[in-house]
Design a protein around this motif. Structure first.
Motif, PDB file in Angstrom:
ATOM      1  N   ILE A 103      26.144  -1.886  52.081  1.00  0.00           N
ATOM      2  CA  ILE A 103      26.142  -2.705  53.293  1.00  0.00           C
ATOM      3  C   ILE A 103      25.165  -2.115  54.318  1.00  0.00           C
ATOM      4  O   ILE A 103      24.421  -2.837  54.983  1.00  0.00           O
ATOM      5  CB  ILE A 103      27.563  -2.799  53.892  1.00  0.00           C
ATOM      6  N   TYR A 104      25.158  -0.795  54.396  1.00  0.00           N
ATOM      7  CA  TYR A 104      24.251  -0.128  55.319  1.00  0.00           C
ATOM      8  C   TYR A 104      22.794  -0.417  54.952  1.00  0.00           C
ATOM      9  O   TYR A 104      21.978  -0.772  55.800  1.00  0.00           O
ATOM     10  CB  TYR A 104      24.530   1.381  55.277  1.00  0.00           C
ATOM     11  N   LEU A 105      22.484  -0.310  53.644  1.00  0.00           N
ATOM     12  CA  LEU A 105      21.105  -0.545  53.203  1.00  0.00           C
ATOM     13  C   LEU A 105      20.694  -2.001  53.394  1.00  0.00           C
ATOM     14  O   LEU A 105      19.574  -2.287  53.828  1.00  0.00           O
ATOM     15  CB  LEU A 105      20.940  -0.143  51.731  1.00  0.00           C
ATOM     16  N   ILE A 106      21.614  -2.937  53.093  1.00  0.00           N
ATOM     17  CA  ILE A 106      21.303  -4.360  53.295  1.00  0.00           C
ATOM     18  C   ILE A 106      21.069  -4.629  54.787  1.00  0.00           C
ATOM     19  O   ILE A 106      20.098  -5.281  55.169  1.00  0.00           O
ATOM     20  CB  ILE A 106      22.445  -5.255  52.753  1.00  0.00           C
ATOM     21  N   GLY A 107      21.960  -4.096  55.607  1.00  0.00           N
ATOM     22  CA  GLY A 107      21.814  -4.279  57.056  1.00  0.00           C
ATOM     23  C   GLY A 107      20.485  -3.761  57.552  1.00  0.00           C
ATOM     24  O   GLY A 107      19.808  -4.402  58.360  1.00  0.00           O
ATOM     25  N   LYS A 108      20.086  -2.599  57.056  1.00  0.00           N
ATOM     26  CA  LYS A 108      18.816  -2.010  57.471  1.00  0.00           C
ATOM     27  C   LYS A 108      17.634  -2.841  56.992  1.00  0.00           C
ATOM     28  O   LYS A 108      16.703  -3.112  57.735  1.00  0.00           O
ATOM     29  CB  LYS A 108      18.703  -0.586  56.918  1.00  0.00           C
ATOM     30  N   ALA A 109      17.699  -3.256  55.707  1.00  0.00           N
ATOM     31  CA  ALA A 109      16.581  -4.002  55.123  1.00  0.00           C
ATOM     32  C   ALA A 109      16.364  -5.326  55.847  1.00  0.00           C
ATOM     33  O   ALA A 109      15.239  -5.766  56.027  1.00  0.00           O
ATOM     34  CB  ALA A 109      16.848  -4.243  53.637  1.00  0.00           C
ATOM     35  N   LEU A 110      17.468  -5.961  56.287  1.00  0.00           N
ATOM     36  CA  LEU A 110      17.338  -7.256  56.953  1.00  0.00           C
ATOM     37  C   LEU A 110      17.153  -7.113  58.451  1.00  0.00           C
ATOM     38  O   LEU A 110      17.080  -8.106  59.169  1.00  0.00           O
ATOM     39  CB  LEU A 110      18.572  -8.120  56.663  1.00  0.00           C
ATOM     40  N   GLY A 111      17.098  -5.876  58.930  1.00  0.00           N
ATOM     41  CA  GLY A 111      16.944  -5.649  60.369  1.00  0.00           C
ATOM     42  C   GLY A 111      18.158  -6.096  61.154  1.00  0.00           C
ATOM     43  O   GLY A 111      18.055  -6.513  62.303  1.00  0.00           O
ATOM     44  N   LEU A 112      19.347  -6.024  60.530  1.00  0.00           N
ATOM     45  CA  LEU A 112      20.557  -6.528  61.201  1.00  0.00           C
ATOM     46  C   LEU A 112      21.458  -5.412  61.720  1.00  0.00           C
ATOM     47  O   LEU A 112      22.545  -5.694  62.225  1.00  0.00           O
ATOM     48  CB  LEU A 112      21.363  -7.385  60.217  1.00  0.00           C
ATOM     49  N   MET A 113      21.029  -4.159  61.573  1.00  0.00           N
ATOM     50  CA  MET A 113      21.873  -3.080  62.065  1.00  0.00           C
ATOM     51  C   MET A 113      22.086  -3.247  63.569  1.00  0.00           C
ATOM     52  O   MET A 113      21.171  -3.642  64.286  1.00  0.00           O
ATOM     53  CB  MET A 113      21.223  -1.719  61.787  1.00  0.00           C
ATOM     54  N   ASP A 114      23.307  -2.896  64.002  1.00  0.00           N
ATOM     55  CA  ASP A 114      23.645  -2.974  65.420  1.00  0.00           C
ATOM     56  C   ASP A 114      23.504  -4.393  65.977  1.00  0.00           C
ATOM     57  O   ASP A 114      23.092  -4.587  67.110  1.00  0.00           O
ATOM     58  CB  ASP A 114      22.781  -1.998  66.232  1.00  0.00           C
ATOM     59  N   THR A 115      23.815  -5.406  65.145  1.00  0.00           N
ATOM     60  CA  THR A 115      23.868  -6.770  65.676  1.00  0.00           C
ATOM     61  C   THR A 115      25.290  -7.301  65.517  1.00  0.00           C
ATOM     62  O   THR A 115      25.993  -6.925  64.588  1.00  0.00           O
ATOM     63  CB  THR A 115      22.926  -7.730  64.916  1.00  0.00           C
ATOM     64  N   ARG A 116      25.683  -8.160  66.453  1.00  0.00           N
ATOM     65  CA  ARG A 116      27.003  -8.776  66.359  1.00  0.00           C
ATOM     66  C   ARG A 116      27.073  -9.674  65.132  1.00  0.00           C
ATOM     67  O   ARG A 116      28.119  -9.836  64.526  1.00  0.00           O
ATOM     68  CB  ARG A 116      27.298  -9.596  67.621  1.00  0.00           C
ATOM     69  N   PHE A 117      25.918 -10.228  64.744  1.00  0.00           N
ATOM     70  CA  PHE A 117      25.892 -11.130  63.593  1.00  0.00           C
ATOM     71  C   PHE A 117      26.382 -10.426  62.331  1.00  0.00           C
ATOM     72  O   PHE A 117      27.272 -10.907  61.637  1.00  0.00           O
ATOM     73  CB  PHE A 117      24.459 -11.662  63.401  1.00  0.00           C
ATOM     74  N   LEU A 118      25.806  -9.245  62.052  1.00  0.00           N
ATOM     75  CA  LEU A 118      26.179  -8.516  60.845  1.00  0.00           C
ATOM     76  C   LEU A 118      27.671  -8.188  60.844  1.00  0.00           C
ATOM     77  O   LEU A 118      28.374  -8.382  59.857  1.00  0.00           O
ATOM     78  CB  LEU A 118      25.356  -7.227  60.728  1.00  0.00           C
TER      79      LEU A 118
END
Lengths: 276, 289
Positions: A127-142
């Motif tokens: 989940i961390y890697l997917i979040g990072k790859a999609l640029g979604l880290m630290d977003t409410r969306f993720l």
């Protein structure tokens, strides 16, 4: 018991039960008390009970200095967002499973539950890697999506156990009268299902609000909810007990009150209908 | 009554949930398996490649793993024993005729709604602190030396915090189960001269057995994942004294940036959780028929 308890016995029971209840509740009581104390009183030893200048100063300080509003808003968006999104996806599924029994309904329900057994720590890396790859880290969306998926099996299950109790004959009658599937759901089923839907909503908002694995690991500041806000107090910073208490009260009070309303539904919801 | 049309409609209504949950399960599981056999460090991503079972042997033989596994078991078992035993006793107490049963229930259930970081920090600072905590005050008043709970026995202290959070859950479920017990049966036993202990052992406990099973299984699922409480109280320390399996994975992934080792740990955690899950599914599945 049919035989009325003697007043003496009832008195003893009452005292014992209240003592136990107050001990269990005491940490919450003490947090609320401390939140009204000036910092030096909060760390006084031996502790001060009631005799101190009560004030709301800590609340003001926490709100002003620490950007409490943003954390609170993030919690609201994530908790309600993930739950409502989950309901939109789960209501049709639960409806179908409750009223159109297929040969595999039970297997499907058990499989859904099994996804809930996956430990969060086990899938932290992907989940961390997917979040990072999609640029979604630290977003409410993720966070909203992750919490929605985490709670989806519980939402489906809870709704299913409620829907199952609605008599199917009513739906048949509506169908005889020519109601379409959509009308059947909107006008016949929904009004009967409102109590079940409401308690499912409530319990899942509470769980999403208090979730403390993903909310701590997938956020930094922008999307950080109240769990992260409170965790920020984990390193000591001078005198901070009173401020910690005020921040804590603001983080748990709304959900504690919601919880009191949901406690009757809690058992059945959290045991997937196994205990009612 | 299910017609062909309603069958196919049902399929459309169920499929979004199924597809989403399938992706949510399959993609991370596939990735965690993939990375568990790869060398991948976030600080040095160029040196990547297959390493066979290297990550597993690294994770398992790193020295921290055995301790983390034991800590996880102690935490889960400790909390289970405390919450189930106290839960049974408190449920029986509250089930007696008494004044103000409603408010008592509300007070008892309250800790369950407090978010874990709040519970943990309140206990850590206002109760466990050896210089100005309430336990220090209590010990002082009783004439004992203050005790550094989180420094001296970190795991026991965390067990106390987590048990406080989960005792309400156990109590409420056991109380609900107890309230469905047929009163006439108890009364008949009392008339026949069964002692209170005998009534508890032969009537109440068997009646609650199903609820106890459910409490144990559901709590185990949640307790295996305890994280926030450890992060804000001890951060797994002192040393590794309170490091559990989830916390070790977190350390490998986000503090050591060793994705491969964390993934191997993740696979191990998934396998362990599944062993518990099989039992839970059996217990709940019975209720579906």
């Amino acid at each position: 018991m049919a035989r009325a308890a003697t007043p003496a016995r009832k008195t003893v029971n009452t005292i014992a039960a209240w003592v136990v209840a107050l001990i269990i509740f005491f940490p919450i009581f003490w947090t609320v008390m401390t939140s009204f104390k000036p910092e030096p009183v909060a760390v006084a030893f031996p502790p001060v009970w009631f005799d101190f200048p009560w004030s709301f100063e800590n609340y003001q300080t926490v709100i002003q200095l620490r950007g409490y509003g943003q954390f609170f808003w993030n919690s609201v968006v994530i908790a309600f967002g993930s739950t409502i999104l989950g309901m939109i996806i789960a209501i049709p599924a639960a409806w179908a499973m409750a009223f159109v029994h297929g040969p595999r309904t039970k297997d499907l329900l058990m499989w859904m539950l099994s996804t809930k057994m996956m430990p969060a720590a086990g899938v932290l890396v992907p989940i961390y890697l997917i979040g990072k790859a999609l640029g979604l880290m630290d977003t409410r969306f993720l966070l909203t999506i992750v919490l929605m998926l985490m709670n989806l099996p519980i939402i489906v299950w809870m709704l299913y156990t409620y829907f199952r109790e609605i008599p199917g004959e009513i739906l048949e009658a509506a169908r005889m009268d020519g109601a379409s599937l959509a009308n059947e759901i909107i006008y016949v089923l929904t009004p009967m299902a409102v109590p079940g839907i409401a308690s499912t909503l409530l319990l899942n908002v509470i769980m999403a609000w208090n979730e403390s694995f993903w909310t701590l690991n997938l956020t930094a500041f922008q999307a950080a909810p109240l769990t992260k806000f409170i965790a920020g107090f984990s390193s000591p910073q001078g005198l901070f007990y009173a401020k910690l208490s005020a921040a804590s009260v603001m983080a748990f009070l709304p959900i504690l009150i919601l919880g009191w309303f949901s406690q009757k539904q809690l058992v059945r919801g959290l045991t997937f209908g196994a205990v009612k | 009554m299910a017609t062909q049309a309603s069958r196919s409609a049902a399929r459309y209504m169920i499929s979004p949930s199924v597809i989403m949950l399938f992706i949510w399960m399959a993609v991370p599981l596939g990735m965690v398996l993939y990375y568990s056999f790869r060398r991948y460090r976030l600080l040095n991503p160029e040196r990547a490649g297959w390493v066979g079972w290297g990550n597993y042997s690294n994770f398992v033989f790193s020295g921290d793993f055995g301790g983390a596994l034991v800590n996880t078991l102690i935490l889960v078992l400790g909390v289970l024993i405390i919450t189930v035993v106290l839960g049974i006793l408190i449920a029986i107490l509250i089930d007696q005729p008494l004044w103000g049963q409603g408010p008592v229930r509300i007070l008892v259930i309250s800790p369950f709604f407090i978010m874990p970081p709040v519970s943990a920090l309140v206990w850590k600072n206002m109760f466990f602190n050896p210089t100005n905590g309430l336990f220090a005050a209590l010990f002082d008043w009783l004439g004992f030396q203050p005790y550094d709970f989180l420094g001296q026995s970190p795991l026991t202290s965390i067990i106390m915090i987590v048990a406080w959070e989960w005792l309400p859950f156990a109590t409420l479920i056991l109380l609900t189960s107890l309230q469905s017990l047929d009163r006439d049966q108890l009364e008949a036993a009392e008339m026949d001269g069964a002692a209170p202990l005998a009534r508890f052992w032969y009537i109440m406990l068997p009646h609650m057995s199903r609820a106890i099973t459910v409490v144990i299984l559901i709590q185990t699922i949640f307790l295996l994942g305890i994280f926030g409480e450890i992060l804000v109280t001890t951060s797994g320390g002192p040393g590794t004294a309170s490091t559990t399996l989830p916390f070790l994975i977190f350390k490998k992934a986000l503090l050591d940036f060793d994705v491969g080792a964390a993934a191997a740990g993740g696979v191990i955690a998934v396998i362990l959780a599944n062993i518990v899950a099989i039992f839970l599914m059996k217990a709940i599945g019975k209720n579906l028929d």
